[in-house]
Design an enzyme around this catalytic site. Sequence first.
Site, mmCIF file in Angstrom:
data_model
loop_
_atom_site.group_PDB
_atom_site.id
_atom_site.type_symbol
_atom_site.label_atom_id
_atom_site.label_comp_id
_atom_site.label_asym_id
_atom_site.label_seq_id
_atom_site.Cartn_x
_atom_site.Cartn_y
_atom_site.Cartn_z
ATOM 1 N N HIS A 1 -68.321 43.428 -11.709
ATOM 2 C CA HIS A 1 -68.447 42.142 -12.399
ATOM 3 C C HIS A 1 -67.329 42.036 -13.422
ATOM 4 C CE1 HIS A 1 -70.587 38.577 -13.965
ATOM 5 N NE2 HIS A 1 -70.030 38.945 -15.112
ATOM 6 N N CYS A 2 -66.484 41.032 -13.263
ATOM 7 C CA CYS A 2 -65.313 40.871 -14.119
ATOM 8 C C CYS A 2 -65.552 39.743 -15.116
ATOM 9 C CB CYS A 2 -64.074 40.572 -13.277
ATOM 10 S SG CYS A 2 -62.562 40.437 -14.269
ATOM 11 N N PRO A 3 -65.686 40.051 -16.407
ATOM 12 C CA PRO A 3 -65.885 38.964 -17.386
ATOM 13 C C PRO A 3 -64.640 38.111 -17.574
ATOM 14 C CG PRO A 3 -65.653 41.079 -18.504
ATOM 15 C CD PRO A 3 -65.720 41.379 -17.036
ATOM 16 N N GLY A 59 -65.139 35.511 -15.147
ATOM 17 C CA GLY A 59 -66.440 34.864 -15.273
ATOM 18 C C GLY A 59 -67.264 34.886 -14.013
ATOM 19 N N ASN A 60 -67.125 35.927 -13.198
ATOM 20 C CA ASN A 60 -67.861 35.967 -11.945
ATOM 21 C C ASN A 60 -67.854 37.400 -11.408
ATOM 22 O OD1 ASN A 60 -69.309 35.134 -9.750
ATOM 23 N ND2 ASN A 60 -67.802 33.653 -9.013
#
Length: 390
Positions: A167-169, A172-173
């Site tokens: 999960h890559c902040p 945002g997804n």
Amino acid sequence: MSAVMITRKVRKWEKLPGKNTFCCDGRVMMARQKGVFYLTVFLIVGTCSLFFAFECPYLATHLSPAIPVFAIVLFLFVMAMLLRTSFSDPGVLPRALPEEATFIEMEIEAANGNVPAGQRPPPRIRNVQINGQIVKLKYCYTCKIFRPPRASHCSICDNCVDRFDHHCPWVGNCVGKRNYRYFYLFTLSLSLLTIYIFTFAIVHVVMRSVDSGFVKTLQDTPGTVLEVLVCFFTLWSVVGLTGFHSYLISLNQTTNEDIKGSWSGKNRLQNPYSHKNIVKNCCEVLCGPAYPSVLDRRGLTQDDVPVPASTTTQSNSVPQTTKTTAPLIPNEHTPDDAKSSIADSAIAHAEKISPSPKEEKPPTPAKVPPLASPETDVEASIIIAKEKAL
């Protein structure tokens, strides 16, 4: 106040569980935590805007007009890959329906048998064979499904994602099966853009320092200093991330598998998804088919919505109006068979408009004329006889 259930058709994305947000009628799908994504967009757009404002006019005049053109193309490609990664379905798996979850529970209980009280039940795992290697399918207690190979449950989005990478902040997804290639192209193109801006910012300072001095150049172009600082601290992380994912692609491995050590030597397990060839692995990850979404976010489904009874009564009530028509009056041109029907309708109309018995007044007695006296009768007979004699 009692409520009435009304069934209406809604889009499936409105009823999907999990912690995702949707925009544009379900076409855009992102995580709820989007603050870091907005920071990413601000840094990219802000840095490129400073480059176009301070460096590009000078470099296009003194070096080549192709410099700003290539920068614009690279900037547009970076933004396209970022939005494609952020706004797409990463490969979320639908949760089991209540009937399916019940059936799976029955299968698990039948396979495990009766577990004695106080004893932990066996793990819910199924074994499948992929390219001669045994792979375990784990059961997800949230989604009520046996996850496919390489899938994992994201604790931030609260969904199972197929070929889950991480999960890559910053985007945002989640990064999974359906958007991993766009994520890699985003990091690769962002690395090239950062190196491009950083290099030509230094070239711009050096060229202007020859004519007007270093201090004077920094005073005339304050945006250049900010660009160099942002690119310098961003360069190492972005380039390092691109190199790490290039290594994973060459092995056909995910970040989640690398962190857990799923195919490391200590487990004596070989990666069943690797082709033992760097070119084939890269072609499969970057040039493979585009997988469709299995969520059907914009499909229609029925939903029961509670509505107060008073609202439904007011909406369903139809104003009633009383319409009275005067009865037809027959004349000499009216046929005989129509006169009887007209008379019946007139009688029915009279009964409808007649007052109720409570409101009827008693009829007044008719006045009876006084009886004639004998003297009046004699005088009348004399007058009649005279008229006959004449």
